[in-house]
Design a protein around this motif. Structure first.
Motif, PDB file in Angstrom:
ATOM      1  N   ARG A  56       0.742  -1.241   0.058  1.00 51.96           N
ATOM      2  CA  ARG A  56      -0.122   0.082  -0.036  1.00 51.96           C
ATOM      3  C   ARG A  56       0.947   1.072   0.154  1.00 51.96           C
ATOM      4  O   ARG A  56       1.858   1.316   0.723  1.00 51.96           O
ATOM      5  CB  ARG A  56      -0.876   0.006   1.018  1.00 51.96           C
ATOM      6  N   TRP A  69     -13.249  -3.254  -1.865  1.00 53.21           N
ATOM      7  CA  TRP A  69     -13.657  -4.452  -0.978  1.00 53.21           C
ATOM      8  C   TRP A  69     -15.178  -4.377  -0.907  1.00 53.21           C
ATOM      9  O   TRP A  69     -15.762  -5.812  -1.010  1.00 53.21           O
ATOM     10  CB  TRP A  69     -13.013  -4.374   0.483  1.00 53.21           C
ATOM     11  N   ASN A  84       1.191   1.885  -5.971  1.00 56.52           N
ATOM     12  CA  ASN A  84       1.772   0.953  -5.081  1.00 56.52           C
ATOM     13  C   ASN A  84       3.188   1.346  -4.760  1.00 56.52           C
ATOM     14  O   ASN A  84       3.932   1.949  -5.571  1.00 56.52           O
ATOM     15  CB  ASN A  84       1.772  -0.631  -5.787  1.00 56.52           C
TER      16      ASN A  84
HETATM   17  C1  FMN Z   1      -6.910  -9.189  -4.949  1.00 54.57           C
HETATM   18  C2  FMN Z   1      -6.492  -8.231  -4.329  1.00 54.57           C
HETATM   19  C3  FMN Z   1      -5.579  -7.106  -4.750  1.00 54.57           C
HETATM   20  C4  FMN Z   1      -5.276  -5.901  -4.302  1.00 54.57           C
HETATM   21  N1  FMN Z   1      -4.434  -5.455  -4.853  1.00 54.57           N
HETATM   22  C5  FMN Z   1      -3.981  -4.047  -4.013  1.00 54.57           C
HETATM   23  C6  FMN Z   1      -2.700  -3.671  -4.323  1.00 54.57           C
HETATM   24  O1  FMN Z   1      -2.248  -3.608  -5.629  1.00 54.57           O
HETATM   25  N2  FMN Z   1      -2.531  -2.487  -3.881  1.00 54.57           N
HETATM   26  C7  FMN Z   1      -2.857  -2.170  -2.486  1.00 54.57           C
HETATM   27  O2  FMN Z   1      -2.435  -1.157  -1.954  1.00 54.57           O
HETATM   28  N3  FMN Z   1      -3.799  -2.758  -2.248  1.00 54.57           N
HETATM   29  C8  FMN Z   1      -4.549  -3.797  -2.924  1.00 54.57           C
HETATM   30  N4  FMN Z   1      -5.472  -4.499  -2.502  1.00 54.57           N
HETATM   31  C9  FMN Z   1      -6.326  -3.829  -1.249  1.00 54.57           C
HETATM   32  C10 FMN Z   1      -5.748  -4.335   0.173  1.00 54.57           C
HETATM   33  O3  FMN Z   1      -6.326  -5.585   0.426  1.00 54.57           O
HETATM   34  C11 FMN Z   1      -5.950  -3.261   0.892  1.00 54.57           C
HETATM   35  O4  FMN Z   1      -7.345  -3.159   1.416  1.00 54.57           O
HETATM   36  C12 FMN Z   1      -5.378  -1.827   0.768  1.00 54.57           C
HETATM   37  O5  FMN Z   1      -4.153  -2.043   0.566  1.00 54.57           O
HETATM   38  C13 FMN Z   1      -5.622  -0.815   1.896  1.00 54.57           C
HETATM   39  O6  FMN Z   1      -5.181  -1.453   3.104  1.00 54.57           O
HETATM   40  P1  FMN Z   1      -5.290  -0.687   4.451  1.00 54.57           P
HETATM   41  O7  FMN Z   1      -6.827  -0.953   4.549  1.00 54.57           O
HETATM   42  O8  FMN Z   1      -4.785  -1.448   5.466  1.00 54.57           O
HETATM   43  O9  FMN Z   1      -5.120   0.615   4.560  1.00 54.57           O
HETATM   44  C14 FMN Z   1      -5.872  -5.773  -2.899  1.00 54.57           C
HETATM   45  C15 FMN Z   1      -7.105  -6.443  -2.561  1.00 54.57           C
HETATM   46  C16 FMN Z   1      -7.233  -7.660  -3.170  1.00 54.57           C
HETATM   47  C17 FMN Z   1      -8.546  -8.547  -2.418  1.00 54.57           C
END
Ligand code: FMN
Length: 176
Positions: A56, A69, A84
């Motif tokens: 993140r 989500w 990222n």
């Molecule tokens: C399949 C999938 C791919 C994801 N890809 C990313 C990504 O590339 N970068 C990212 O920061 N979060 C990604 N997320 C979301 C993270 O799960 C998370 O919600 C986000 O990093 C925010 O983190 P925080 O809620 O702890 O602040 C992805 C989630 C899923 C289910």
């Protein structure tokens, strides 16, 4: 807010490359392809089992992940522009497609994301200015939840004023 762990250096990948990852239902990594590992600067061992939020970037608005989500937990797919953070503090932009993965019975067993190179003009003309505004709104609030509610409201109002749902808004940007 300046984060001293960030270098400000952007990394790029090729238009014919796809960055792929898979997670379990909690968003913990279960698969990362070589391109994911190469650009983020991690080994597979460092990633598997870790929360996806390990990459993140602090400049990503919370509301984008909230919507991501909400959408995938509702069984739907979503496209999102995401910046990222690499292991050394560099960063890279992607256009991510995130989907639920289902077993033969149709039960969601995890999530899958494929990312490709985003269109630069869209990123610079529309996404970065939008994310800057959303982030500034989130940071105006001392409390995370209030910040998230405020940026969700801002995003919803922006979409309403354009007369589009989020997925239409993104699709239109891609087509532009
Ligand atoms: C399949 C999938 C791919 C994801 N890809 C990313 C990504 O590339 N970068 C990212 O920061 N979060 C990604 N997320 C979301 C993270 O799960 C998370 O919600 C986000 O990093 C925010 O983190 P925080 O809620 O702890 O602040 C992805 C989630 C899923 C289910």
């Amino acid at each position: 807010m300046k984060d001293s762990s960030l270098t400000g250096v952007e990394r790029f990948f090729d238009t014919n490359e796809l960055i792929v990852s898979k997670t379990n239902l909690k968003g913990h990594l279960t698969y990362c392809n070589d391109i994911f590992l190469k650009i983020a600067g991690y080994t597979e061992q460092e990633c598997l089992g870790k929360p996806h939020s390990m990459i993140r970037h602090p400049n990503m608005p919370r509301c984008v992940f909230h919507m991501l989500w909400q959408t995938i937990q509702n069984g739907q797919e979503i496209f999102a522009y995401v910046v990222n953070r690499c292991k050394n503090g560099d960063h890279y932009w992607v256009l991510a497609h995130v989907t639920p993965s289902r077993n033969a019975a149709g039960t969601v067993t995890g999530y899958h994301s494929s990312r490709r190179v985003p269109d630069r003009a869209t990123l610079e003309g529309q996404i970065i200015p939008l994310y800057d505004k959303l982030l500034a709104e989130e940071r105006r609030h001392a409390n995370r939840k209030d910040g998230l509610n405020a940026s969700m409201k801002m995003l919803t109002e922006m979409l309403q004023s354009e007369g589009r749902a989020y997925d239409e808004f993104i699709a239109k940007l891609q087509a532009a």
